[in-house]
Write an enzyme that holds these catalytic residues in place. Sequence first.
Site, PDB file in Angstrom:
ATOM      1  N   SER A 245       0.832  -1.189   0.000  1.00 36.99           N
ATOM      2  CA  SER A 245       0.000   0.000   0.000  1.00 36.99           C
ATOM      3  C   SER A 245       0.877   1.253   0.000  1.00 36.99           C
ATOM      4  O   SER A 245       1.689   1.428  -0.911  1.00 36.99           O
ATOM      5  CB  SER A 245      -0.951  -0.064   1.194  1.00 36.99           C
ATOM      6  OG  SER A 245      -2.041   0.789   1.037  1.00 36.99           O
ATOM      7  N   ASP A 476      -8.969  -4.258  -6.184  1.00 39.92           N
ATOM      8  CA  ASP A 476      -8.471  -3.534  -5.007  1.00 39.92           C
ATOM      9  C   ASP A 476      -9.196  -2.202  -4.901  1.00 39.92           C
ATOM     10  O   ASP A 476      -9.110  -1.360  -5.798  1.00 39.92           O
ATOM     11  CB  ASP A 476      -6.962  -3.316  -5.137  1.00 39.92           C
ATOM     12  CG  ASP A 476      -6.307  -2.862  -3.843  1.00 39.92           C
ATOM     13  OD1 ASP A 476      -6.970  -2.151  -3.062  1.00 39.92           O
ATOM     14  OD2 ASP A 476      -5.139  -3.207  -3.613  1.00 39.92           O
ATOM     15  N   HIS A 504      -7.639  -5.650  -0.755  1.00 37.95           N
ATOM     16  CA  HIS A 504      -6.470  -4.767  -0.815  1.00 37.95           C
ATOM     17  C   HIS A 504      -5.185  -5.558  -0.665  1.00 37.95           C
ATOM     18  O   HIS A 504      -5.010  -6.295   0.304  1.00 37.95           O
ATOM     19  CB  HIS A 504      -6.595  -3.725   0.299  1.00 37.95           C
ATOM     20  CG  HIS A 504      -5.513  -2.693   0.304  1.00 37.95           C
ATOM     21  ND1 HIS A 504      -5.006  -2.140  -0.848  1.00 37.95           N
ATOM     22  CD2 HIS A 504      -4.834  -2.105   1.332  1.00 37.95           C
ATOM     23  CE1 HIS A 504      -4.070  -1.259  -0.537  1.00 37.95           C
ATOM     24  NE2 HIS A 504      -3.950  -1.223   0.778  1.00 37.95           N
TER      25      HIS A 504
END
Length: 537
Positions: A245, A476, A504
């Site tokens: 991320s 995602d 995610h």
Amino acid sequence: MNIALSRLARRILPVVLGATALAGCSGSGGTGAAPAAGGTSHPAAAAPVPSASPDPSAPAGEDDPALKPFYGQRIAWTTCPADPAAKDIDMSTFQCGTAHVPLDYAHPGTDTVDLALVRRPARNAAQRIGSLFLNPGGPGGSGIEEVTGGADGRFRGLNDRYDLVGFDPRGVGRSTAVHCLDDAARDRLNALDHADATTGKSFADACQAQSGKLLPFVGTVNAARDLDVLRGAVGDQKLDYLGFSYGTYLGASYAEQFPARTGRLVLDGAMDPAADPLDADVAQLIGFEGVFERWAADCVTHSGCPLGTDPATAAQRAAAFLDGLEQHPMTTSDGRTVTSAEGWTGAMDMLYGDAKSWEYLREGMASAMQQHRADYLMLFADDYNGRDDKGHYSNMADANVAINCADYGAPTPSDDRIQQALAQLHAQARYLTARMTAQDLKSQDCRAWPFHPSTGPHVVRAVGAAPILVVGSTGDDATPYAWAQHLAAGLADATLLTRDGDGHTGYGKSSCIRTAVDAFLVDGTMPAAGTHCPTDG
């Protein structure tokens, strides 16, 4: 619905759900004077506040004589203390330490920042490759918790050959940390259904009052420079790195600044460093809208779903209930009030996850809609917001806003751009943003922030870096797949590995992705371009 300042401004949240806090594994948490080689640090007066971006004409990294003491430091690793909150983790298998880095790399001889680290030594010492640094995302996520929570789980195979090293970046957790709001003030902000004209300014003023000395220097450019100091401090010639991320942005920034020092870098759940911040917020909310609708349609295929049996109306019914909490909030069994903002926050927390998280959300919504019990929604919201069962918050939300504003604080979107973004959201994220106002959007940006970066979004090329593996997931919601495509296309030498499915990041959701990533990190085997992996059933 409003995703208040503490939420939407946290553009990419870390997936550290259920991670256990590790107490006592940090330095002093303050800033001090720069150490002489082998020396100790002492408090110093605040230096003048220049731009937080490094001077491009200055020597980089360990070639800068002024940084030699930092690169030359050796971390004093000691066995980590037991953590009562992590009873299922044997902390005696981990080593804790502290490193010191300049607060301001343009003036490294003044104040320093403490960085807290944890290390799990490689299980197979005879075949040890080196250190693998990990970052879970955020910004504001704890690398310490990422390692302690994953060393015996998803990272076990990597730990056979690597020392796993986690660190809390500057501004975060057990390192010298940003602090803005106390627990009561954070409770009030998280419960806020709509921002007003003072919301952003009040928050910025609180951060300036509590952490003004640190705020100009918490950006990702400096965190990447810290990462290079840590690489040197553990004795590695090249950086091997696994970032998730926001951790992909940190890794990309490292590759851009230190291409010759890159080893094997994996960037999973990629951010697009060239994306405009407002456009990124819009894209993320549109992504969440899609997964919210898919979750609702899936819900009606299960018994006990409170949304009826028609997938065409399921998302509308869920959104109507969550929006309705604005006028008719619910009360938990311990007397806390669940507003619309917190109901939506709890729902979004579960939308980050996999099929199990969808099941939890289905059960939580059933409890709230059918039994008038909002405890589960509040529990999910607390998880998202970093609030423990005693009512104490981590500094994740404070750090997230501070780091985002240090990275993306300028230029401020015009009123016309705000209105355009709002119209796009109402059209393409109609359930999540039905009640969002222009003022809600304005409160999310950094117009009230006291410091602004000198650089803006741009394509990261990292010419001269070793080949980089980028991982993207087609469903995602937090980091849309297009961002992974853009990052990989922009890098001078990168391969995109794709997971087909919702949720995610890919590493924890697909054995195929894990096998490919581990093979690259351990053996240097890059997957073939165009490789797609399924999500585990």
